[in-house]
Scaffold this motif. Structure first.
Motif, PDB file in Angstrom:
ATOM      1  N   ASP A  65       0.858  -1.181   0.000  1.00  0.00           N
ATOM      2  CA  ASP A  65       0.000   0.000   0.000  1.00  0.00           C
ATOM      3  C   ASP A  65       0.894   1.231   0.000  1.00  0.00           C
ATOM      4  O   ASP A  65       1.613   1.484   0.971  1.00  0.00           O
ATOM      5  CB  ASP A  65      -0.906  -0.018   1.231  1.00  0.00           C
ATOM      6  CG  ASP A  65      -1.759   1.233   1.362  1.00  0.00           C
ATOM      7  OD1 ASP A  65      -1.882   1.995   0.379  1.00  0.00           O
ATOM      8  OD2 ASP A  65      -2.307   1.442   2.459  1.00  0.00           O
ATOM      9  N   ALA A  66       0.863   1.990  -1.078  1.00  0.00           N
ATOM     10  CA  ALA A  66       1.705   3.186  -1.197  1.00  0.00           C
ATOM     11  C   ALA A  66       1.268   4.280  -0.236  1.00  0.00           C
ATOM     12  O   ALA A  66       2.017   5.229  -0.008  1.00  0.00           O
ATOM     13  CB  ALA A  66       1.665   3.707  -2.633  1.00  0.00           C
ATOM     14  N   GLY A  73       8.148   9.544   3.143  1.00  0.00           N
ATOM     15  CA  GLY A  73       7.453   9.775   1.888  1.00  0.00           C
ATOM     16  C   GLY A  73       6.619   8.607   1.423  1.00  0.00           C
ATOM     17  O   GLY A  73       6.696   7.501   1.952  1.00  0.00           O
ATOM     18  N   ARG A  74       5.841   8.879   0.401  1.00  0.00           N
ATOM     19  CA  ARG A  74       4.835   7.943  -0.096  1.00  0.00           C
ATOM     20  C   ARG A  74       5.412   6.618  -0.577  1.00  0.00           C
ATOM     21  O   ARG A  74       4.821   5.563  -0.346  1.00  0.00           O
ATOM     22  CB  ARG A  74       4.053   8.625  -1.220  1.00  0.00           C
ATOM     23  CG  ARG A  74       2.908   7.808  -1.743  1.00  0.00           C
ATOM     24  CD  ARG A  74       2.069   8.635  -2.696  1.00  0.00           C
ATOM     25  NE  ARG A  74       0.963   7.840  -3.177  1.00  0.00           N
ATOM     26  CZ  ARG A  74       0.537   7.853  -4.423  1.00  0.00           C
ATOM     27  NH1 ARG A  74       1.119   8.633  -5.310  1.00  0.00           N
ATOM     28  NH2 ARG A  74      -0.466   7.098  -4.779  1.00  0.00           N
ATOM     29  N   GLY A  96      -4.755   6.708  -4.340  1.00  0.00           N
ATOM     30  CA  GLY A  96      -4.340   8.056  -4.718  1.00  0.00           C
ATOM     31  C   GLY A  96      -3.831   8.108  -6.145  1.00  0.00           C
ATOM     32  O   GLY A  96      -3.980   7.165  -6.925  1.00  0.00           O
ATOM     33  N   PRO A  97      -3.174   9.201  -6.472  1.00  0.00           N
ATOM     34  CA  PRO A  97      -2.689   9.379  -7.843  1.00  0.00           C
ATOM     35  C   PRO A  97      -1.558   8.419  -8.188  1.00  0.00           C
ATOM     36  O   PRO A  97      -0.831   7.952  -7.313  1.00  0.00           O
ATOM     37  CB  PRO A  97      -2.196  10.827  -7.857  1.00  0.00           C
ATOM     38  CG  PRO A  97      -1.887  11.151  -6.430  1.00  0.00           C
ATOM     39  CD  PRO A  97      -2.859  10.354  -5.612  1.00  0.00           C
ATOM     40  N   GLY A 102       9.748   7.723 -12.463  1.00  0.00           N
ATOM     41  CA  GLY A 102      10.937   7.645 -11.619  1.00  0.00           C
ATOM     42  C   GLY A 102      10.666   7.594 -10.129  1.00  0.00           C
ATOM     43  O   GLY A 102      11.592   7.452  -9.342  1.00  0.00           O
ATOM     44  N   ALA A 103       9.395   7.684  -9.712  1.00  0.00           N
ATOM     45  CA  ALA A 103       9.075   7.675  -8.276  1.00  0.00           C
ATOM     46  C   ALA A 103       9.183   6.279  -7.673  1.00  0.00           C
ATOM     47  O   ALA A 103       9.408   6.144  -6.471  1.00  0.00           O
ATOM     48  CB  ALA A 103       7.677   8.235  -8.031  1.00  0.00           C
ATOM     49  N   LEU A 104       9.019   5.243  -8.490  1.00  0.00           N
ATOM     50  CA  LEU A 104       9.107   3.859  -8.011  1.00  0.00           C
ATOM     51  C   LEU A 104      10.458   3.274  -8.389  1.00  0.00           C
ATOM     52  O   LEU A 104      11.088   3.717  -9.344  1.00  0.00           O
ATOM     53  CB  LEU A 104       8.000   3.010  -8.638  1.00  0.00           C
ATOM     54  CG  LEU A 104       6.582   3.305  -8.196  1.00  0.00           C
ATOM     55  CD1 LEU A 104       5.597   2.457  -8.987  1.00  0.00           C
ATOM     56  CD2 LEU A 104       6.410   3.081  -6.712  1.00  0.00           C
ATOM     57  N   PRO A 105      10.887   2.255  -7.660  1.00  0.00           N
ATOM     58  CA  PRO A 105      12.113   1.558  -8.056  1.00  0.00           C
ATOM     59  C   PRO A 105      11.963   0.985  -9.466  1.00  0.00           C
ATOM     60  O   PRO A 105      10.856   0.691  -9.920  1.00  0.00           O
ATOM     61  CB  PRO A 105      12.242   0.425  -7.032  1.00  0.00           C
ATOM     62  CG  PRO A 105      11.388   0.822  -5.895  1.00  0.00           C
ATOM     63  CD  PRO A 105      10.289   1.678  -6.454  1.00  0.00           C
ATOM     64  N   CYS A 106      13.079   0.803 -10.127  1.00  0.00           N
ATOM     65  CA  CYS A 106      13.095   0.219 -11.464  1.00  0.00           C
ATOM     66  C   CYS A 106      12.372  -1.132 -11.423  1.00  0.00           C
ATOM     67  O   CYS A 106      12.559  -1.923 -10.500  1.00  0.00           O
ATOM     68  CB  CYS A 106      14.545   0.051 -11.913  1.00  0.00           C
ATOM     69  SG  CYS A 106      14.702  -0.564 -13.580  1.00  0.00           S
ATOM     70  N   ASP A 107      11.530  -1.385 -12.379  1.00  0.00           N
ATOM     71  CA  ASP A 107      10.785  -2.642 -12.539  1.00  0.00           C
ATOM     72  C   ASP A 107       9.620  -2.804 -11.566  1.00  0.00           C
ATOM     73  O   ASP A 107       8.922  -3.821 -11.641  1.00  0.00           O
ATOM     74  CB  ASP A 107      11.695  -3.870 -12.447  1.00  0.00           C
ATOM     75  CG  ASP A 107      12.715  -3.909 -13.582  1.00  0.00           C
ATOM     76  OD1 ASP A 107      12.395  -3.435 -14.682  1.00  0.00           O
ATOM     77  OD2 ASP A 107      13.823  -4.409 -13.345  1.00  0.00           O
TER      78      ASP A 107
END
Length: 132
Positions: A65-66, A73-74, A96-97, A102-107
Motif C-alpha cells: 500500500d503506497a 514519503g509515499r 491516490g494518484p 521515476g518515483a518507483l524503483p526500477c521494474d
C-alpha cells in the motif's frame, strides 16, 4: 507482537506478501493475490513487512500500500524493500494518484486500488510461474 515462524512450505505456489494498513483492504488484496495462485502472508506496516521479508527468503512478490503513513514519503517503503531484496517483484497499490515517472524503483509496478485478479495473474505469469 511477533508472528510465529512459518511452517515448512511445499513450494507448490509462489509466496507473496501483502502490506496494507487497513484490515478490510488487506484481506481483499490477499484474496485477490491468492486467487492468482500465490500463497499469501500479510503485514500491516513497514516493521511487520521487514520481519516477514527476513523470515521468508523464498518470497517472490510484495504488494505494498503506497499510502501507508511513512515520514520518509509515499514510496519510501517500496524503495527500502527494493534495496533490501534486489530482484524481488514489487507492486505498489494506491487509491491516490499514480506515481510520477521515476518515483518507483526500477521494474516496480503500480496499480490503482483495488488490485484486480487479472493483474495479479499477469504478475504471476511474469515470474515465470505456471498459472493454475
Amino acid at each position: 507482537m511477533d508472528e510465529p515462524a512459518s511452517p515448512a512450505r511445499d513450494g507448490a505456489r509462489p509466496l507473496a506478501l501483502v502490506v496494507e494498513g487497513d484490515a478490510i483492504q488487506r484481506i481483499g488484496t490477499a484474496d485477490c493475490v491468492a486467487e492468482a495462485g500465490f500463497e499469501v502472508i500479510e503485514a500491516w506496516n513497514g516493521a511487520t513487512a521487514f520481519r516477514q521479508i527476513e523470515r521468508h527468503p523464498e518470497l517472490r512478490l510484495v504488494v505494498i500500500d503506497a499510502d501507508l503513513p511513512d515520514p520518509d514519503g509515499r514510496f519510501a517503503l517500496i524503495h527500502a524493500i527494493a534495496r533490501l531484496r534486489p530482484g524481488l517483484t514489487l507492486m505498489a497499490v494506491s487509491a491516490g494518484p499514480a506515481p510520477e515517472p521515476g518515483a518507483l524503483p526500477c521494474d516496480a509496478r503500480f496499480s490503482s486500488k483495488p488490485l484486480g485478479a487479472v493483474l495479479a495473474r499477469q504478475v504471476r505469469a511474469g515470474l515465470g510461474e505456471p498459472l493454475t
